[in-house]
Design an enzyme around this catalytic site. Sequence first.
Site, mmCIF file in Angstrom:
data_model
loop_
_atom_site.group_PDB
_atom_site.id
_atom_site.type_symbol
_atom_site.label_atom_id
_atom_site.label_comp_id
_atom_site.label_asym_id
_atom_site.label_seq_id
_atom_site.Cartn_x
_atom_site.Cartn_y
_atom_site.Cartn_z
ATOM 1 C CD GLU A 12 -2.965 -1.328 2.164
ATOM 2 O OE1 GLU A 12 -4.125 -1.714 1.941
ATOM 3 O OE2 GLU A 12 -2.533 -1.143 3.323
ATOM 4 N N GLY A 78 -12.533 -4.397 1.186
ATOM 5 C CA GLY A 78 -13.535 -5.313 0.653
ATOM 6 C C GLY A 78 -14.808 -4.534 0.377
ATOM 7 C CB ILE A 152 -15.223 -9.651 6.131
ATOM 8 C CG1 ILE A 152 -15.085 -8.833 7.432
ATOM 9 C CG2 ILE A 152 -16.648 -10.170 5.943
ATOM 10 C CD1 ILE A 152 -15.492 -9.525 8.703
ATOM 11 C CG MET A 172 -8.988 -5.917 8.377
ATOM 12 S SD MET A 172 -8.057 -7.437 8.150
ATOM 13 C CE MET A 172 -7.853 -7.989 9.832
ATOM 14 C CD GLU A 173 -5.561 -2.019 8.280
ATOM 15 O OE1 GLU A 173 -6.262 -1.635 7.315
ATOM 16 O OE2 GLU A 173 -5.135 -3.183 8.390
ATOM 17 C CG ASP A 196 -11.642 -8.532 -0.798
ATOM 18 O OD1 ASP A 196 -10.606 -7.922 -0.479
ATOM 19 O OD2 ASP A 196 -12.625 -8.628 -0.032
#
Length: 234
Positions: A12, A78, A152, A172-173, A196
């Site tokens: 990233e 996601g 997930i 997640m952040e 995704d």
Amino acid sequence: MKLAIMGAMPEEIEPLLKYYKNYETIEYAKNKYYLVSYRDNEIVIAYSKIGKVNATITAATMIEKFACEKLLFSGVAGAIGNDLKIGDLVVATKLAQHDLDISAFGHPYGYVPEGSVYEEADKNLISIAKFVASKKNIPLKETIVATGDQFICDVAKKEWIEKTFHAGALEMEGAAVALTCSALNVPFFILRSISDAADMDASFNFDEFLASSAKISADFIISMIDKVIDDKLK
Ligand code: ADE
């Protein structure tokens, strides 16, 4: 000014380091911080490693140790809604922690003690992103982003997150960065490109599209930087 650009994974921030080329590397608190001089300003680039705790450490370090005055996050997410495809860009309007649960005490899911469920991103930075996107004719979706310490890959779980938090994307952040920046009074902006659909194919798609989606996000951040520094739309 001092500006932070943060990701969660090496992929990233790699496009940023490639773009800026010259940087000083400082190791601190089991992490690396890359210092770039740009137009008499300093840009501090780092990836936190995955998850809310890592993200909190890195965001707090960028602000407290490196004195960053604004923080931009670049990475992948996601998709929740079917309207989002791999590579699409999403901007977080506000963020919530989908795995923070003290509902046993009557609080809504995601409620942060002495706080609220959602943390709002900086409206000025969102305006700059929208301005840049319209100039470049790049579609940008503004949405609520849900954050948790879980990858997930389950449709029932993502539908629960959608219904509970009205979120369009998950990662997640972001909400951890949001809470940290808000506590320390630093304007923040969270940009994500879809890797995704958080379904049963998510881990395969994530591996396949991480680098390409991360680059789409990082390239867009780069195109915002001059306006973020100047703090005006031109
Ligand atoms: N980041 C990108 N895809 C994700 C997913 N499916 N779950 C959590 N974080 C993600």
